[in-house]
Design a protein around this motif. Structure first.
Motif, PDB file in Angstrom:
ATOM      1  N   ASP A 131      -2.161  58.146  -0.042  1.00 58.26           N
ATOM      2  CA  ASP A 131      -1.362  58.371   1.162  1.00 58.26           C
ATOM      3  C   ASP A 131      -0.295  59.427   0.909  1.00 58.26           C
ATOM      4  O   ASP A 131       0.317  59.467  -0.154  1.00 58.26           O
ATOM      5  N   LYS A 132      -0.068  60.267   1.905  1.00 53.04           N
ATOM      6  CA  LYS A 132       0.972  61.289   1.824  1.00 53.04           C
ATOM      7  C   LYS A 132       2.352  60.625   1.908  1.00 53.04           C
ATOM      8  O   LYS A 132       2.517  59.600   2.566  1.00 53.04           O
ATOM      9  N   ILE A 133       3.324  61.237   1.260  1.00 58.09           N
ATOM     10  CA  ILE A 133       4.696  60.718   1.289  1.00 58.09           C
ATOM     11  C   ILE A 133       5.388  61.239   2.542  1.00 58.09           C
ATOM     12  O   ILE A 133       5.591  62.447   2.693  1.00 58.09           O
ATOM     13  N   LYS A 134       5.718  60.314   3.434  1.00 63.45           N
ATOM     14  CA  LYS A 134       6.420  60.664   4.670  1.00 63.45           C
ATOM     15  C   LYS A 134       7.815  60.055   4.708  1.00 63.45           C
ATOM     16  O   LYS A 134       8.677  60.524   5.426  1.00 63.45           O
ATOM     17  N   SER A 135       8.024  58.980   3.929  1.00 63.80           N
ATOM     18  CA  SER A 135       9.346  58.352   3.862  1.00 63.80           C
ATOM     19  C   SER A 135       9.741  58.190   2.393  1.00 63.80           C
ATOM     20  O   SER A 135       8.892  57.960   1.539  1.00 63.80           O
ATOM     21  N   LEU A 136      11.036  58.345   2.146  1.00 64.81           N
ATOM     22  CA  LEU A 136      11.520  58.356   0.772  1.00 64.81           C
ATOM     23  C   LEU A 136      12.816  57.574   0.651  1.00 64.81           C
ATOM     24  O   LEU A 136      13.737  57.761   1.440  1.00 64.81           O
ATOM     25  N   GLY A 137      12.870  56.708  -0.342  1.00 67.11           N
ATOM     26  CA  GLY A 137      14.090  56.000  -0.691  1.00 67.11           C
ATOM     27  C   GLY A 137      14.578  56.494  -2.037  1.00 67.11           C
ATOM     28  O   GLY A 137      13.773  56.812  -2.906  1.00 67.11           O
ATOM     29  N   ILE A 138      15.901  56.576  -2.183  1.00 65.31           N
ATOM     30  CA  ILE A 138      16.488  57.030  -3.445  1.00 65.31           C
ATOM     31  C   ILE A 138      17.521  56.004  -3.888  1.00 65.31           C
ATOM     32  O   ILE A 138      18.373  55.589  -3.102  1.00 65.31           O
ATOM     33  N   ILE A 139      17.441  55.609  -5.154  1.00 66.43           N
ATOM     34  CA  ILE A 139      18.451  54.757  -5.774  1.00 66.43           C
ATOM     35  C   ILE A 139      19.026  55.544  -6.944  1.00 66.43           C
ATOM     36  O   ILE A 139      18.269  56.041  -7.781  1.00 66.43           O
ATOM     37  N   PHE A 140      20.351  55.671  -6.973  1.00 67.90           N
ATOM     38  CA  PHE A 140      20.957  56.339  -8.122  1.00 67.90           C
ATOM     39  C   PHE A 140      22.297  55.709  -8.454  1.00 67.90           C
ATOM     40  O   PHE A 140      22.861  54.957  -7.661  1.00 67.90           O
ATOM     41  N   CYS A 141      22.774  55.995  -9.652  1.00 63.85           N
ATOM     42  CA  CYS A 141      24.050  55.471 -10.129  1.00 63.85           C
ATOM     43  C   CYS A 141      25.093  56.560  -9.980  1.00 63.85           C
ATOM     44  O   CYS A 141      25.029  57.588 -10.662  1.00 63.85           O
ATOM     45  N   LYS A 149       8.936  67.695   1.801  1.00 66.18           N
ATOM     46  CA  LYS A 149       8.666  67.651   3.236  1.00 66.18           C
ATOM     47  C   LYS A 149       8.880  66.272   3.873  1.00 66.18           C
ATOM     48  O   LYS A 149       8.147  65.863   4.772  1.00 66.18           O
ATOM     49  N   VAL A 150       9.905  65.578   3.406  1.00 64.32           N
ATOM     50  CA  VAL A 150      10.304  64.317   4.028  1.00 64.32           C
ATOM     51  C   VAL A 150      11.405  64.643   5.033  1.00 64.32           C
ATOM     52  O   VAL A 150      12.398  65.286   4.688  1.00 64.32           O
ATOM     53  N   ARG A 151      11.220  64.219   6.260  1.00 64.35           N
ATOM     54  CA  ARG A 151      12.185  64.496   7.318  1.00 64.35           C
ATOM     55  C   ARG A 151      13.481  63.735   7.062  1.00 64.35           C
ATOM     56  O   ARG A 151      13.451  62.632   6.505  1.00 64.35           O
ATOM     57  N   PRO A 152      14.612  64.292   7.460  1.00 69.31           N
ATOM     58  CA  PRO A 152      15.908  63.646   7.204  1.00 69.31           C
ATOM     59  C   PRO A 152      16.013  62.212   7.727  1.00 69.31           C
ATOM     60  O   PRO A 152      16.645  61.360   7.099  1.00 69.31           O
ATOM     61  N   ASN A 153      15.367  61.923   8.847  1.00 69.63           N
ATOM     62  CA  ASN A 153      15.428  60.558   9.391  1.00 69.63           C
ATOM     63  C   ASN A 153      14.538  59.572   8.633  1.00 69.63           C
ATOM     64  O   ASN A 153      14.572  58.373   8.874  1.00 69.63           O
ATOM     65  N   LYS A 154      13.724  60.075   7.704  1.00 64.21           N
ATOM     66  CA  LYS A 154      12.848  59.231   6.879  1.00 64.21           C
ATOM     67  C   LYS A 154      13.356  59.135   5.441  1.00 64.21           C
ATOM     68  O   LYS A 154      12.632  58.700   4.556  1.00 64.21           O
ATOM     69  N   LEU A 155      14.599  59.559   5.219  1.00 65.67           N
ATOM     70  CA  LEU A 155      15.222  59.530   3.901  1.00 65.67           C
ATOM     71  C   LEU A 155      16.389  58.557   3.904  1.00 65.67           C
ATOM     72  O   LEU A 155      17.236  58.602   4.792  1.00 65.67           O
ATOM     73  N   LYS A 156      16.408  57.657   2.925  1.00 66.68           N
ATOM     74  CA  LYS A 156      17.528  56.719   2.754  1.00 66.68           C
ATOM     75  C   LYS A 156      17.971  56.800   1.297  1.00 66.68           C
ATOM     76  O   LYS A 156      17.146  56.724   0.386  1.00 66.68           O
ATOM     77  N   ILE A 157      19.275  56.952   1.104  1.00 64.37           N
ATOM     78  CA  ILE A 157      19.838  57.062  -0.241  1.00 64.37           C
ATOM     79  C   ILE A 157      20.871  55.966  -0.421  1.00 64.37           C
ATOM     80  O   ILE A 157      21.733  55.768   0.441  1.00 64.37           O
ATOM     81  N   ILE A 158      20.774  55.257  -1.552  1.00 66.72           N
ATOM     82  CA  ILE A 158      21.818  54.290  -1.875  1.00 66.72           C
ATOM     83  C   ILE A 158      22.389  54.615  -3.253  1.00 66.72           C
ATOM     84  O   ILE A 158      21.682  55.077  -4.136  1.00 66.72           O
ATOM     85  N   ALA A 159      23.678  54.383  -3.376  1.00 68.33           N
ATOM     86  CA  ALA A 159      24.377  54.650  -4.638  1.00 68.33           C
ATOM     87  C   ALA A 159      24.930  53.338  -5.185  1.00 68.33           C
ATOM     88  O   ALA A 159      25.427  52.505  -4.437  1.00 68.33           O
ATOM     89  N   TYR A 160      24.836  53.183  -6.491  1.00 70.45           N
ATOM     90  CA  TYR A 160      25.355  52.009  -7.180  1.00 70.45           C
ATOM     91  C   TYR A 160      26.502  52.445  -8.084  1.00 70.45           C
ATOM     92  O   TYR A 160      26.460  53.524  -8.678  1.00 70.45           O
ATOM     93  N   THR A 161      27.538  51.627  -8.175  1.00 71.96           N
ATOM     94  CA  THR A 161      28.619  51.875  -9.107  1.00 71.96           C
ATOM     95  C   THR A 161      28.926  50.585  -9.861  1.00 71.96           C
ATOM     96  O   THR A 161      28.825  49.499  -9.290  1.00 71.96           O
ATOM     97  N   GLU A 162      29.268  50.723 -11.118  1.00 73.43           N
ATOM     98  CA  GLU A 162      29.596  49.543 -11.911  1.00 73.43           C
ATOM     99  C   GLU A 162      30.989  49.022 -11.578  1.00 73.43           C
ATOM    100  O   GLU A 162      31.257  47.841 -11.713  1.00 73.43           O
ATOM    101  N   SER A 163      31.858  49.916 -11.141  1.00 70.91           N
ATOM    102  CA  SER A 163      33.233  49.518 -10.856  1.00 70.91           C
ATOM    103  C   SER A 163      33.628  49.966  -9.463  1.00 70.91           C
ATOM    104  O   SER A 163      33.659  51.157  -9.174  1.00 70.91           O
ATOM    105  N   ILE A 164      33.963  49.017  -8.619  1.00 67.75           N
ATOM    106  CA  ILE A 164      34.366  49.357  -7.256  1.00 67.75           C
ATOM    107  C   ILE A 164      35.676  50.136  -7.249  1.00 67.75           C
ATOM    108  O   ILE A 164      35.928  50.945  -6.375  1.00 67.75           O
ATOM    109  N   LYS A 165      36.511  49.949  -8.260  1.00 67.23           N
ATOM    110  CA  LYS A 165      37.782  50.665  -8.348  1.00 67.23           C
ATOM    111  C   LYS A 165      37.579  52.149  -8.563  1.00 67.23           C
ATOM    112  O   LYS A 165      38.345  52.968  -8.082  1.00 67.23           O
ATOM    113  N   ASP A 166      36.535  52.513  -9.311  1.00 68.90           N
ATOM    114  CA  ASP A 166      36.283  53.916  -9.638  1.00 68.90           C
ATOM    115  C   ASP A 166      35.361  54.609  -8.640  1.00 68.90           C
ATOM    116  O   ASP A 166      35.022  55.772  -8.820  1.00 68.90           O
TER     117      ASP A 166
END
Length: 175
Positions: free
Chosen positions: A32-42, A60-77
């Motif tokens: 299957d072709k990639i039409k939606s993309l998720g990103i997890i990064f620190c 060629k993933v459309r902006p509305n089919k892209l979701k990015i989440i960021a993780y941090t070890e410290s909420i203070k930083d």
């Protein structure tokens, strides 16, 4: 002292949950072709999330089919410029997610998920394992059960990662 003991038990329960997910995981690689993309990064390792938007555009993933989440070890930083980020407090016992937005990300059946982090952090590995993405791509080499495809680059070599990813996605006929 008691809080430290409880934190240790919580970590053990989440490690056990992670292992159960990874041991029962079935590979489902298809053409299957990639039409939606998720990103997890620190975000503690890499703050430039624009790199991921450029990556999505390149495959060629459309902006509305892209979701990015960021993780941090410290909420203070955590940096102020990032709208939404997650940390260990968003995780309960046995892999329970306590944040609605994070759970909705995990429930999306992305065509591909890129887990771009080098640190061996339990919560990041849980996010990758719990994602319902069809094809998982990463650079973390400590547990090969997490991803379907691992590109062995260093975190700071994003452009090499991007080039290699595009090359292999073309070979696999995913783009």
């Amino acid at each position: 002292m008691i809080l430290k003991i409880l934190k240790g038990f919580k970590q053990k329960s989440n490690e056990k949950y992670l292992n159960s997910i990874l041991n029962s995981r079935e590979l489902n690689v298809n053409n299957d072709k990639i039409k939606s993309l998720g990103i997890i990064f620190c975000i503690d390792e890499l703050e430039d999330f624009e790199l991921f938007r450029n990556l999505a555009e390149a495959i060629k993933v459309r902006p509305n089919k892209l979701k990015i989440i960021a993780y941090t070890e410290s909420i203070k930083d955590a940096p102020n410029f990032w709208d939404t980020y997650y940390h260990s407090e968003d995780f309960g016992w046995n892999g329970k997610i306590k944040n609605v937005e994070l759970q909705s990300f995990l429930d999306i059946k992305f065509d591909a998920l890129v887990s771009y982090y080098e640190k061996d952090i339990l919560e990041l590995k849980l996010l990758t394992a719990m994602s319902k993405a069809k094809f998982k791509i990463g650079i973390l080499k400590t547990d090969q059960r997490l991803n379907d495809f691992i590109i062995k680059t260093k975190l700071k070599e994003f452009y090499l990662f991007k080039r290699e990813l595009i090359r292999y996605l073309n070979i696999l006929k995913k783009i």
